[in-house]
Design a protein around this motif. Structure first.
Motif, PDB file in Angstrom:
ATOM      1  N   PRO A 192       0.891  -1.360  -0.027  1.00  0.00           N
ATOM      2  CA  PRO A 192      -0.109   0.039  -0.003  1.00  0.00           C
ATOM      3  C   PRO A 192       0.838   1.346   0.053  1.00  0.00           C
ATOM      4  O   PRO A 192       2.071   1.394   0.716  1.00  0.00           O
ATOM      5  CB  PRO A 192      -0.895  -0.098   1.359  1.00  0.00           C
ATOM      6  N   GLY A 193       0.307   2.235  -0.555  1.00  0.00           N
ATOM      7  CA  GLY A 193       0.789   3.712  -0.447  1.00  0.00           C
ATOM      8  C   GLY A 193       0.395   4.234   0.729  1.00  0.00           C
ATOM      9  O   GLY A 193       0.058   3.655   1.801  1.00  0.00           O
ATOM     10  N   TYR A 194       0.190   5.509   0.878  1.00  0.00           N
ATOM     11  CA  TYR A 194      -0.284   6.292   1.953  1.00  0.00           C
ATOM     12  C   TYR A 194      -1.581   6.169   1.888  1.00  0.00           C
ATOM     13  O   TYR A 194      -2.486   6.756   1.244  1.00  0.00           O
ATOM     14  CB  TYR A 194       0.349   7.810   1.827  1.00  0.00           C
ATOM     15  N   GLY A 215       1.202  15.820  -3.527  1.00  0.00           N
ATOM     16  CA  GLY A 215       2.178  16.339  -4.474  1.00  0.00           C
ATOM     17  C   GLY A 215       3.057  15.194  -5.148  1.00  0.00           C
ATOM     18  O   GLY A 215       3.427  15.262  -6.069  1.00  0.00           O
ATOM     19  N   ARG A 216       3.292  14.248  -4.170  1.00  0.00           N
ATOM     20  CA  ARG A 216       4.395  13.057  -4.221  1.00  0.00           C
ATOM     21  C   ARG A 216       3.408  12.011  -5.263  1.00  0.00           C
ATOM     22  O   ARG A 216       4.117  11.234  -6.023  1.00  0.00           O
ATOM     23  CB  ARG A 216       4.836  12.702  -3.133  1.00  0.00           C
ATOM     24  N   THR A 217       2.216  12.225  -4.916  1.00  0.00           N
ATOM     25  CA  THR A 217       1.415  10.865  -5.682  1.00  0.00           C
ATOM     26  C   THR A 217       0.588  11.341  -7.001  1.00  0.00           C
ATOM     27  O   THR A 217      -0.030  12.203  -6.764  1.00  0.00           O
ATOM     28  CB  THR A 217       0.196  10.502  -4.659  1.00  0.00           C
ATOM     29  N   TRP A 222      -4.907  10.585  -1.042  1.00  0.00           N
ATOM     30  CA  TRP A 222      -4.122   9.451  -0.235  1.00  0.00           C
ATOM     31  C   TRP A 222      -5.337   8.280  -0.643  1.00  0.00           C
ATOM     32  O   TRP A 222      -6.266   8.280  -1.175  1.00  0.00           O
ATOM     33  CB  TRP A 222      -4.827   9.770   1.219  1.00  0.00           C
ATOM     34  N   GLY A 223      -4.695   6.934  -0.675  1.00  0.00           N
ATOM     35  CA  GLY A 223      -5.451   5.846  -0.657  1.00  0.00           C
ATOM     36  C   GLY A 223      -6.427   5.583   0.059  1.00  0.00           C
ATOM     37  O   GLY A 223      -6.315   6.140   1.430  1.00  0.00           O
ATOM     38  N   TYR A 249       2.136  -3.022  -5.738  1.00  0.00           N
ATOM     39  CA  TYR A 249       2.055  -1.807  -5.245  1.00  0.00           C
ATOM     40  C   TYR A 249       0.617  -1.202  -5.327  1.00  0.00           C
ATOM     41  O   TYR A 249       0.167  -0.941  -6.661  1.00  0.00           O
ATOM     42  CB  TYR A 249       3.047  -0.822  -5.677  1.00  0.00           C
ATOM     43  N   VAL A 250      -0.229  -0.544  -4.428  1.00  0.00           N
ATOM     44  CA  VAL A 250      -1.432   0.131  -4.713  1.00  0.00           C
ATOM     45  C   VAL A 250      -1.171   1.226  -4.164  1.00  0.00           C
ATOM     46  O   VAL A 250      -1.267   1.715  -2.769  1.00  0.00           O
ATOM     47  CB  VAL A 250      -2.428  -0.722  -3.914  1.00  0.00           C
ATOM     48  N   ASP A 251      -0.637   2.066  -4.889  1.00  0.00           N
ATOM     49  CA  ASP A 251       0.082   3.547  -4.332  1.00  0.00           C
ATOM     50  C   ASP A 251      -0.053   4.821  -4.932  1.00  0.00           C
ATOM     51  O   ASP A 251       0.322   5.780  -4.825  1.00  0.00           O
ATOM     52  CB  ASP A 251       1.523   3.411  -4.256  1.00  0.00           C
TER      53      ASP A 251
END
Length: 258
Positions: A192-194, A215-217, A222-223, A249-251
Motif C-alpha cells: 500500500p501507498g499512503y 504532491g508526490r502521488t 491519499w489511498g 503496489y497500490v499507491d
C-alpha cells in the motif's frame, strides 16, 4: 456461474486475517467476506475483536475470532492447534498485523527496533509457516497475502525498523513462493501507498505532510481502504493461480515517479 465470476468467487473458503479487527485489515476482511469467504479475525484486544465480529455478523457474514499474539511462536502454534481441534482449515492467510515507530536511528533503542521487526516481519513467517504446513498436508493448495509497503522498496527518514521489516516482507514472500509453489500455494504481497486510516489521520491533518503526499502521488490523493479490496480478492482467488512471489503496489503511482 460464469468463468469470470468463478475466478473471483471465494465461497467455501476460510480466510484468516491477522490484525483484522480494525483499520486496513478489517476492510480487507470485509472484502473477502463479500466475495464469499468465511472470516477468522485475529487481534489481541478481545473487546475490539468482539465489536468487529458483531459488525460482520450483523451484515450476514460468517465470522469467528481468534485472539493470539502474532509475535509469540507458542501463541501462534497454539492458535492453529485450536483450529485443528475444531476441524477448521485456513485456505487464505492475510498477514496484515503491523505497527509503526517513528524515530531517528541514532535515538532508536534495540528494543523498539526488535518490536517492529517482530510484529511486522517475524509474525508473517510464524503465521505463514503454520498455515503452509496445513495447506501442504491437505494437498489442496492455498493463498498467502503478506502486507508490505512502499518501504518494501524505498526508504524514508525516521522509519528504519518499519522499512527493514517491510523490505523483509518482499523477500520473505519470494521465499515462500520458492518453497511452496509446488504445493499449489501462491504467496504474494500488497504494497500500500499512503492510506487514509485512523492511524494516519494525524498525518493527513498536517498541512505540510498532506501536501507532500498529494504532491508526490500522481493520483493526487491519499489511498482509501476500499482501494485494497479488489487487490486482496484477486490475490486470494483462483484469478491469481499463476501469480507467485510478487508484490503489487497500490499507491496511486507514487513508486513509479521521481
Amino acid at each position: 456461474m460464469s468463468l469470470i465470476k468463478q475466478l473471483f468467487d471465494l465461497s467455501g473458503k476460510t480466510a484468516l486475517i491477522t490484525g483484522g479487527s480494525r483499520g486496513l485489515g478489517k476492510d480487507m476482511a470485509r472484502a473477502l467476506a463479500e466475495a464469499g469467504a468465511k472470516i477468522i479475525l485475529n487481534g489481541q484486544n478481545p473487546e475490539t475483536l468482539a465489536t468487529a465480529a458483531a459488525e460482520f455478523s450483523a451484515a450476514g457474514y460468517e465470522v469467528m475470532t481468534l485472539p493470539f499474539d502474532v509475535r509469540n511462536e507458542a501463541s501462534v502454534v497454539a492458535a492453529f492447534a485450536t483450529l485443528d481441534e475444531q476441524n477448521i482449515a485456513v485456505d487464505i492467510l492475510v498477514n496484515n498485523a503491523g505497527i509503526q515507530h517513528r524515530q531517528p536511528m541514532v535515538e532508536l533503542s534495540s528494543a523498539d527496533w526488535q518490536k517492529v521487526l517482530d510484529t511486522n516481519l517475524t509474525s508473517a513467517f510464524l503465521v505463514g509457516r503454520e498455515a503452509a504446513k496445513r495447506m501442504i498436508q491437505r494437498g489442496q493448495g492455498g493463498k498467502i497475502v503478506n502486507i508490505g509497503s512502499l518501504t518494501s522498496d524505498l526508504a524514508r527518514a525516521t522509519v528504519a525498523p518499519y522499512t527493514a521489516a517491510k523490505g523483509g516482507i518482499k523477500l520473505l514472500t519470494k521465499s515462500m513462493a520458492a518453497e511452496w509453489a509446488k504445493f499449489n500455494i501462491q504467496a504474494n504481497a500488497i504494497g500500500p501507498g499512503y492510506m487514509l486510516t485512523e492511524m494516519t489521520q494525524s498525518l493527513a491533518d498536517d498541512p505540510t505532510f498532506d501536501g507532500w503526499v498529494k504532491g508526490r502521488t500522481p493520483a493526487e490523493r491519499w489511498g482509501l481502504p476500499a482501494d485494497l479490496m479488489g487487490t486482496v480478492i484477486f490475490l486470494s482467488s483462483a484469478a491469481s493461480a499463476y501469480v507467485n512471489g510478487q508484490i503489487l503496489y497500490v499507491d496511486g503511482g507514487m513508486s513509479s515517479v521521481l
